[in-house]
Scaffold this active site. Sequence first.
Site, PDB file in Angstrom:
ATOM      1  N   ASP A  12       1.151  -1.215   0.214  1.00  0.00           N
ATOM      2  CA  ASP A  12      -0.136  -0.174   0.209  1.00  0.00           C
ATOM      3  C   ASP A  12       1.211   1.310  -0.212  1.00  0.00           C
ATOM      4  O   ASP A  12       1.722   1.202   0.686  1.00  0.00           O
ATOM      5  CB  ASP A  12      -1.252  -0.101   1.437  1.00  0.00           C
ATOM      6  CG  ASP A  12      -2.097   0.767   1.350  1.00  0.00           C
ATOM      7  OD1 ASP A  12      -2.645   1.313  -0.415  1.00  0.00           O
ATOM      8  OD2 ASP A  12      -2.920   1.191   1.885  1.00  0.00           O
ATOM      9  N   GLY A  13       0.079   2.065  -0.464  1.00  0.00           N
ATOM     10  CA  GLY A  13       0.704   3.549  -0.828  1.00  0.00           C
ATOM     11  C   GLY A  13       1.541   4.446  -1.949  1.00  0.00           C
ATOM     12  O   GLY A  13       1.801   5.054  -2.227  1.00  0.00           O
ATOM     13  N   HIS A  29       3.194   3.738  -8.822  1.00  0.00           N
ATOM     14  CA  HIS A  29       2.891   2.130  -9.148  1.00  0.00           C
ATOM     15  C   HIS A  29       3.978   2.196  -9.786  1.00  0.00           C
ATOM     16  O   HIS A  29       4.708   1.540  -9.687  1.00  0.00           O
ATOM     17  CB  HIS A  29       1.041   1.885 -10.103  1.00  0.00           C
ATOM     18  CG  HIS A  29      -0.110   1.962  -9.439  1.00  0.00           C
ATOM     19  ND1 HIS A  29       0.173   1.546  -8.152  1.00  0.00           N
ATOM     20  CD2 HIS A  29      -0.608   3.406  -9.500  1.00  0.00           C
ATOM     21  CE1 HIS A  29      -1.063   2.141  -7.420  1.00  0.00           C
ATOM     22  NE2 HIS A  29      -1.503   3.471  -8.888  1.00  0.00           N
ATOM     23  N   LEU A 122      10.927 -19.884  -5.197  1.00  0.00           N
ATOM     24  CA  LEU A 122       9.927 -19.361  -4.705  1.00  0.00           C
ATOM     25  C   LEU A 122       8.576 -19.552  -5.701  1.00  0.00           C
ATOM     26  O   LEU A 122       8.947 -19.317  -7.121  1.00  0.00           O
ATOM     27  CB  LEU A 122      10.204 -17.937  -4.571  1.00  0.00           C
ATOM     28  CG  LEU A 122      10.177 -16.897  -4.366  1.00  0.00           C
ATOM     29  CD1 LEU A 122       9.289 -17.074  -2.611  1.00  0.00           C
ATOM     30  CD2 LEU A 122      10.638 -15.313  -4.958  1.00  0.00           C
TER      31      LEU A 122
END
Length: 224
Positions: A12-13, A29, A122
């Site tokens: 977020d942010g 973004h 991963l």
Amino acid sequence: MNPLRHVAIIMDGNGRWGLKFKNSRNAGHKAGLKTVEKIIKVSIKKKIRFLTLYAFSTENWKRPKKEIKYLFNLLENFLLNRLEDLNKQDIKLKIIGKKNFSKKFNKLLNFSERKTSNNTTLQINLALNYGSKFELINAFKQISKKKIVVNEKNFSEFLQTRNIPDPDLLIRTGNTNRLSNFLLWQLAYSEIFFEKKLWPSFTERDYNKIIEKYKKIKRNFGKI
Ligand code: FPP
């Protein structure tokens, strides 16, 4: 020291960072994507097996069309440009969320998942058009059609995160203390860290600090 297999992140942010430093939410973004790349690298270094990233929620459709378009372009270009390299790094990509995008984008998502499906270093779960309430309702609907006795274990198999262990650690950046419809079932016993920094400003050092703190927590799971 607690083992760390699965980290989930609410990134977020971006918007606030973009407005503050570049006068544009979309620039936030773009900068957020750089943090994503950094965090992937560190996660591999730390031998974390699962990384779940909240990239777009079912509620994010309420944003201006222009921002949504920018975000999906960013994602599309990320996959087109980086898939080969992610695959070389033995990264498996999985989408969680409702894949009801354009034919072209769905095709790219399916291709990315298929191409990386045998990788094991991963696993990145990209939460895209994801909403936990939708996921849970969908699970209830599927279960109601079957004659089974539901328990915690088999219920999890009806979620999009089936075969993925629950997150050990949830990080939310951006100085906001809420879950925003993210993995409500799966986070039941996760350690939660709310970070003041905005996602594009979140560094390797910040990530390491949280991991070190997490490792020292006494995780009781209801015991004493
Ligand atoms: C939340 O910040 C962030 C998003 C809704 C999008 C996250 C996307 C990225 C980090 C880039 C692409 C990601 C991947 C995995 C390829 P916000 O816009 O809600 O910020 P605000 O609270 O400041 O408005």
